[in-house]
Write a protein that holds these residues in place. Structure first.
Motif, mmCIF file in Angstrom:
data_model
loop_
_atom_site.group_PDB
_atom_site.id
_atom_site.type_symbol
_atom_site.label_atom_id
_atom_site.label_comp_id
_atom_site.label_asym_id
_atom_site.label_seq_id
_atom_site.Cartn_x
_atom_site.Cartn_y
_atom_site.Cartn_z
ATOM 1 N N GLU A 235 -7.339 22.620 -2.467
ATOM 2 C CA GLU A 235 -7.571 23.281 -3.742
ATOM 3 C C GLU A 235 -6.534 24.351 -4.053
ATOM 4 O O GLU A 235 -6.247 24.624 -5.222
ATOM 5 N N GLU A 236 -5.951 24.960 -3.017
ATOM 6 C CA GLU A 236 -4.994 26.040 -3.263
ATOM 7 C C GLU A 236 -3.703 25.538 -3.913
ATOM 8 O O GLU A 236 -2.948 26.329 -4.478
ATOM 9 N N ASN A 237 -3.408 24.249 -3.818
ATOM 10 C CA ASN A 237 -2.190 23.684 -4.402
ATOM 11 C C ASN A 237 -2.424 23.277 -5.841
ATOM 12 O O ASN A 237 -3.536 22.889 -6.220
ATOM 13 N N ASP A 238 -1.357 23.349 -6.660
ATOM 14 C CA ASP A 238 -1.462 22.762 -7.993
ATOM 15 C C ASP A 238 -1.433 21.243 -7.859
ATOM 16 O O ASP A 238 -1.205 20.698 -6.774
ATOM 17 N N GLN A 239 -1.671 20.534 -8.962
ATOM 18 C CA GLN A 239 -1.839 19.090 -8.864
ATOM 19 C C GLN A 239 -0.589 18.401 -8.342
ATOM 20 O O GLN A 239 -0.668 17.476 -7.530
ATOM 21 N N ALA A 240 0.587 18.851 -8.788
ATOM 22 C CA ALA A 240 1.826 18.219 -8.320
ATOM 23 C C ALA A 240 1.996 18.378 -6.818
ATOM 24 O O ALA A 240 2.445 17.462 -6.120
ATOM 25 N N THR A 241 1.613 19.547 -6.308
ATOM 26 C CA THR A 241 1.738 19.788 -4.871
ATOM 27 C C THR A 241 0.668 19.030 -4.098
ATOM 28 O O THR A 241 0.916 18.527 -2.997
ATOM 29 N N ARG A 242 -0.528 18.925 -4.674
ATOM 30 C CA ARG A 242 -1.585 18.144 -4.020
ATOM 31 C C ARG A 242 -1.160 16.687 -3.857
ATOM 32 O O ARG A 242 -1.567 16.013 -2.916
ATOM 33 N N ASP A 243 -0.348 16.218 -4.790
ATOM 34 C CA ASP A 243 0.056 14.808 -4.779
ATOM 35 C C ASP A 243 1.215 14.514 -3.832
ATOM 36 O O ASP A 243 1.662 13.363 -3.747
ATOM 37 N N ILE A 244 1.728 15.506 -3.114
ATOM 38 C CA ILE A 244 2.860 15.252 -2.209
ATOM 39 C C ILE A 244 2.491 14.186 -1.182
ATOM 40 O O ILE A 244 3.294 13.301 -0.854
ATOM 41 N N LEU A 248 2.338 6.590 0.922
ATOM 42 C CA LEU A 248 3.427 6.392 1.882
ATOM 43 C C LEU A 248 4.663 5.869 1.155
ATOM 44 O O LEU A 248 4.595 4.888 0.411
ATOM 45 N N TYR A 249 5.797 6.542 1.382
ATOM 46 C CA TYR A 249 7.080 6.165 0.785
ATOM 47 C C TYR A 249 6.993 6.101 -0.736
ATOM 48 O O TYR A 249 7.635 5.274 -1.373
ATOM 49 N N GLY A 250 6.187 6.978 -1.307
ATOM 50 C CA GLY A 250 6.092 7.022 -2.762
ATOM 51 C C GLY A 250 7.074 8.021 -3.340
ATOM 52 O O GLY A 250 7.496 8.970 -2.685
ATOM 53 N N GLY A 251 7.425 7.821 -4.603
ATOM 54 C CA GLY A 251 8.284 8.767 -5.295
ATOM 55 C C GLY A 251 9.692 8.797 -4.759
ATOM 56 O O GLY A 251 10.106 8.000 -3.934
ATOM 57 N N GLY A 252 10.455 9.771 -5.243
ATOM 58 C CA GLY A 252 11.837 9.927 -4.815
ATOM 59 C C GLY A 252 12.255 11.357 -5.040
ATOM 60 O O GLY A 252 11.472 12.198 -5.516
ATOM 61 N N GLY A 253 13.508 11.678 -4.709
ATOM 62 C CA GLY A 253 14.019 13.012 -4.952
ATOM 63 C C GLY A 253 13.178 14.095 -4.320
ATOM 64 O O GLY A 253 12.914 14.092 -3.112
ATOM 65 N N ASP A 254 12.716 15.047 -5.151
ATOM 66 C CA ASP A 254 11.940 16.180 -4.655
ATOM 67 C C ASP A 254 10.698 15.723 -3.890
ATOM 68 O O ASP A 254 10.353 16.282 -2.845
ATOM 69 N N HIS A 255 10.020 14.717 -4.413
ATOM 70 C CA HIS A 255 8.754 14.276 -3.819
ATOM 71 C C HIS A 255 8.964 13.818 -2.376
ATOM 72 O O HIS A 255 8.240 14.235 -1.464
ATOM 73 N N ARG A 256 9.966 12.976 -2.175
ATOM 74 C CA ARG A 256 10.237 12.459 -0.833
ATOM 75 C C ARG A 256 10.701 13.578 0.095
ATOM 76 O O ARG A 256 10.301 13.650 1.265
ATOM 77 N N LEU A 257 11.533 14.473 -0.422
ATOM 78 C CA LEU A 257 12.008 15.587 0.394
ATOM 79 C C LEU A 257 10.854 16.475 0.824
ATOM 80 O O LEU A 257 10.769 16.891 1.993
ATOM 81 N N LEU A 258 9.915 16.738 -0.086
ATOM 82 C CA LEU A 258 8.782 17.593 0.256
ATOM 83 C C LEU A 258 7.877 16.919 1.288
ATOM 84 O O LEU A 258 7.306 17.590 2.154
ATOM 85 N N GLN A 259 7.718 15.606 1.192
ATOM 86 C CA GLN A 259 6.968 14.899 2.236
ATOM 87 C C GLN A 259 7.616 15.126 3.598
ATOM 88 O O GLN A 259 6.923 15.383 4.599
#
Length: 870
Positions: A235-244, A248-259
């Motif tokens: 709950e402490e994360n905003d929605q974009a951060t909750r979705d990190i 598995l192997y979803g997204g690219g760029g920032d998303h993958r780096l944050l994973q």
């Protein structure tokens, strides 16, 4: 109306049945047949209906059934026996605990951290996509069986990888069902006061996020191995951060780096919290399974800089000493790379200088892109020990990454290899275990005695093989019916499925991820030829196929559609089948039921491959391009090697030649051997090959052999190096870092000034060649270097082939500057012979010659000579 939220309400078990919770929350059940039998007996029909998932089973079992079981003395005795046996398994000393007893000089690491982006433990825990995850799962299960004290770290993906189905025209469709962790065999890691552990990673203000990245930690128990899975859906994360950690192997760029930041940095912090809460020994060795987790090294450097007062270079030496890095890809496209600007954005405010971080991932070798940050390159620079996953992959990796050790020939690049293995308890059919146990009761555990498998009567082997083939046939029909129903077919249109496959027909399996290099459709190169093989009236063949393409891989999806459309043909659909949603459960029934396992990648792009190993342990024969593990262990009697047209530049021509060879092998060798029966109806030659395969490959392909190799060749030396670095307040790391800085600064002045040799004018085998060398060391001392002769056979270009080495002695000053070194080279072989000399850095804490990537050789001579090479 759909629910806006889904969650799991757990069953409250009657007191006599509380042992079921203990069994369910230890994933050992996924490979322990007796525990699975106990779960099945709770309600056999419901067990099958919930996909043999024990958590779902307890969630749906009627209360009256639970009440009945709680008074069933026979069931309660079985439950008590199962829980007692599990406790013995978790506490009794095993192979690893006996290491120090067998060798007093061995001090095994108290704990090993193992990081992987995915794990294939069980279909009920869908946190894997393919071979990397399955290998990681087998690594943990085997560590548990052998008592190796691993702590595993990964991410919990709320939508897993994806579920696959097919459209009416055969196109892959992806579905991402939500995963409720409370419906999985997981528990939250909590502090002593009951509050969940939260891991926090600082985010820069310009990251476009609503604050720092926070994650909770789920704990799975894989036998004796604790597995920590980080989850950003808090709950402490905003929605974009909750979705990190959404998939598995979803997204690219920032998303993958944050994973990958959460996996590496957050994973180290999760381990620290787990060890503090439970008292588990802190890891001495960190094993990075592929580059995705590479940031763990940066977090450990940060810990040492901020907590122990080390400089970056000193901390780097301490971290490298205890780190093992395993690369799993033989192609650059399989490596995660990020723009340097992205790394600067997320690490610019960290305690570790961002310039030093960028240096670690810089592609500074010829052909590298200086604008990119390479995760595999960083992983190798942060690890003192690096390996590929087969002998061939080790050679390919040395060529791929050799530029990181410029000046050294490929064979000296410090990347070794440990060939993958498979966990027998997960993949070998119970019937095969029972058959082997009659002759060799502990063959899997001990790794010895496999030759006794040849004593099993051939008729018994053939009987079991038919049982497994028939099980595959029935499972295929069930799955095919579900697939066609999902594609919109009516019951009337599916009547033919009841006749799909035949339990007495030669069955070939082909299942894997579907990137282009694995060539799913090579078998379709000549459709008429394939059709003739399938429909041969005397020696028919049937093929079961499965595989997933990455959601963004349109080319892979087209390959699937091509194979589906062919297999939909009314004339062949009873002989060739594509089954969607390839997972552990489908893989298990496939490797157990097939007679032949087919693999036809573009050599050498298959790093290892393990599905063929699983099939071999179940009595199947391999039919494969000589790539990965098969290149290493094919012996001419354990299957068939498809000739590879490696040297051809035209891909179309190469595919045509290799497809033709595949058809010929199936028609003229595989099918002939399978259908050639004696008077008792047995294919004697086929069964001889099966028994030979099990007897010879058995001890090699087991993950017990793989893990012993990791322990003895990597974990033990890494622990010893780490202890040497950390002793006396990290004095070893401080000294080595200072020495390396001194050598790097002085190295440009090091030179080979003069080389002379003396010996017979017509040398012969057994003679010796005297070598005298004068070396300029600049500001270095003789103790800082090794001067050696490199000698042996040479090819037509005068390049040394598999050379030997002789270290020269001396180092006394000579007039005019420099140091003299002398020695003798044995002329121990006839034919073309050559030698050179070189200067290398030397320090007792360096693990190998190429560690620093520094070497000095004489100026290249014009032609070979037996005199002055200056």
């Amino acid at each position: 109306m759909k629910a806006i939220r889904r969650f799991t309400v757990r069953t409250v078990l009657p007191e006599p049945l509380r042992g079921l919770e203990e069994l369910i929350h230890n994933l050992r059940w996924s490979w322990h047949n007796e525990t699975l039998d106990l779960f099945r007996s709770v309600d056999p029909a419901l067990w099958e209906a919930v996909g043999r998932d024990p958590v779902r089973l307890l969630g749906e079992i009627p209360p009256e059934r639970l009440a009945s079981l709680s008074e069933d003395r026979r069931f309660l005795r079985r439950l008590q026996n199962a829980t007692e046996e599990l406790n013995d398994y978790l506490t009794a000393p095993r192979w690893y605990q006996g290491l120090a007893e067998r060798d007093a000089d061995v001090a095994p690491p108290s704990s090993i951290a193992y990081f992987s982006p995915e794990y294939g433990i069980a279909a009920a825990l869908p946190q894997y996509s393919g071979g990397l995850g399955i290998l990681a799962g087998d690594h943990l299960k085997t560590a548990s069986d052998m008592g190796v004290p691993i702590i595993a770290v990964g991410l919990l993906y709320r939508h897993g990888y994806f579920s696959q189905s097919l459209s009416p025209d055969g196109w892959q469709l992806e579905h991402y069902p939500a995963i409720d962790p409370n419906g999985l065999p997981l528990r939250l890691l909590r502090h002593a006061d009951g509050h969940p552990v939260h891991i926090t990673i600082g985010m820069p203000p310009d990251a476009g996020r609503g604050g720092d990245l926070r994650a909770q930690v789920w704990l799975a128990q894989v036998g004796r191995v604790p597995q920590l899975l980080l989850d950003s859906d808090v709950e402490e994360n905003d929605q974009a951060t909750r979705d990190i950690t959404d998939r598995l192997y979803g997204g690219g760029g920032d998303h993958r780096l944050l994973q990958e930041m959460l996996l590496g940095i957050g994973g180290v912090r999760a381990i620290r919290a787990y060890c503090e809460i439970t008292g588990h020994p802190a890891p001495e060795v960190f094993h990075t399974n592929e580059g995705h987790a590479g940031f763990l090294g940066l977090e450990r450097i940060r810990e040492l800089v901020s907590g122990n007062g080390l400089t970056f270079d000193e901390a780097l030496e301490a971290v490298r000493a205890g780190t093992v890095f395993t690369t799993h890809t033989p192609v650059p496209a399989g490596i995660d790379r990020f723009p340097r600007e992205l790394i600067q954005r997320y690490f610019g405010g960290s305690d570790v200088p961002v310039e030093r971080i960028l240096e670690l991932g810089a592609e500074t070798y010829p052909g590298g892109d200086r604008t990119m940050f390479n995760m595999a390159v960083m992983g190798m620079r942060l690890a003192q020990r690096v390996n590929g996953v087969s002998e061939l992959h080790g050679r390919v990796s040395r060529e791929m990454f050799g530029g990181l050790w410029g000046g050294f020939d490929t064979w000296e690049v410090p990347i070794g290899s440990i060939t993958n293995g498979v966990h027998a308890g997960t993949w070998v059919a119970r019937e095969m275990f029972d058959l082997a146990a009659r002759e060799v009761p502990s063959v899997v555990e001990t790794g010895r005695g496999w030759d006794a498998v040849r004593a099993v009567p051939p008729g018994d082997v053939w009987r079991v093989r038919r049982v497994l083939r028939e099980r595959l046939v029935h499972d295929t029909r069930r799955r095919l019916r579900e697939s066609w129903r999902a594609r919109g077919a009516s019951e009337a249109e599916m009547a033919w499925i009841g006749d799909v496959l035949d339990p007495d027909v030669l069955t070939i399996g082909f299942a894997r991820r579907v990137p282009s290099y694995k060539r799913l459709t090579l078998m379709l190169r000549d459709p008429d030829r394939l059709r003739a093989l399938l429909l041969d009236p005397e020696r028919p063949v049937q093929i079961v196929i499965a595989g997933k393409a990455h959601p963004a891989d349109e080319g892979g999806k087209r390959l699937i559609q091509e194979i589906v459309r062919f297999s939909d043909g009314e004339d062949v659909r009873h002989r060739i089948v594509f089954l969607p949603d390839y997972d552990i459960d489908l893989a298990r029934v496939l490797v157990q039921g097939c007679d032949v396992w087919l693999n036809n990648p573009l050599r050498p792009l298959e790093a290892s491959g393990t599905s063929g190993m699983k099939a071999a342990l179940n009595g199947a024969l391999n039919l494969s391009i000589r790539d990965g593990w098969w290149d290493e262990w094919y012996d001419g009697q354990n299957g068939w090697a498809i000739p590879s047209a490696d040297g051809l530049a035209a891909p179309d021509r190469r595919d045509a030649l290799e497809a033709a060879a595949l058809y010929d092998l199936i028609q003229d060798h595989v099918a002939v051997t399978f259908y050639d029966r004696d008077s008792a109806g047995l294919p004697r030659r086929w069964l001889e090959m099966v028994e030979h395969t099990i007897a010879t490959l058995g001890p090699k392909v087991l993950a017990t052999r793989m893990l012993r190799d990791y322990v003895e060749k990597y974990y033990l030396p890494a622990a010893a190096s780490a202890r040497a670095m950390s002793a006396d307040g990290y004095e070893g790391a401080r000294a080595l870092a200072a020495w390396k800085q001194k050598v790097a600064k002085a190295w440009p002045a090091v030179a080979v000034e003069h080389v002379e040799t003396a010996g017979d004018e017509s040398p012969h085998v057994g003679a010796r060649l005297s070598v005298r060398v004068v070396v300029e060391l600049g500001d270095l001392d003789p103790s800082d270097v090794t001067v050696e002769v490199v000698y042996g056979r040479v090819d037509e270009s005068d390049s040394l082939i598999e050379p030997s080495y002789v270290e020269l002695t001396g180092g006394e000053p000579v007039d005019g500057g420099g140091r003299r070194y002398v020695g003798e080279v044995p002329l121990n072989r006839s034919g073309a012979f050559g030698y050179s000399v070189r200067v290398l850095p030397r320090h007792p804490m360096l693990p190998g010659r190429a560690e620093m990537g520094l070497v000095v050789v004489p100026p290249a001579p014009v032609g070979m000579t037996n005199g002055d090479l200056r």
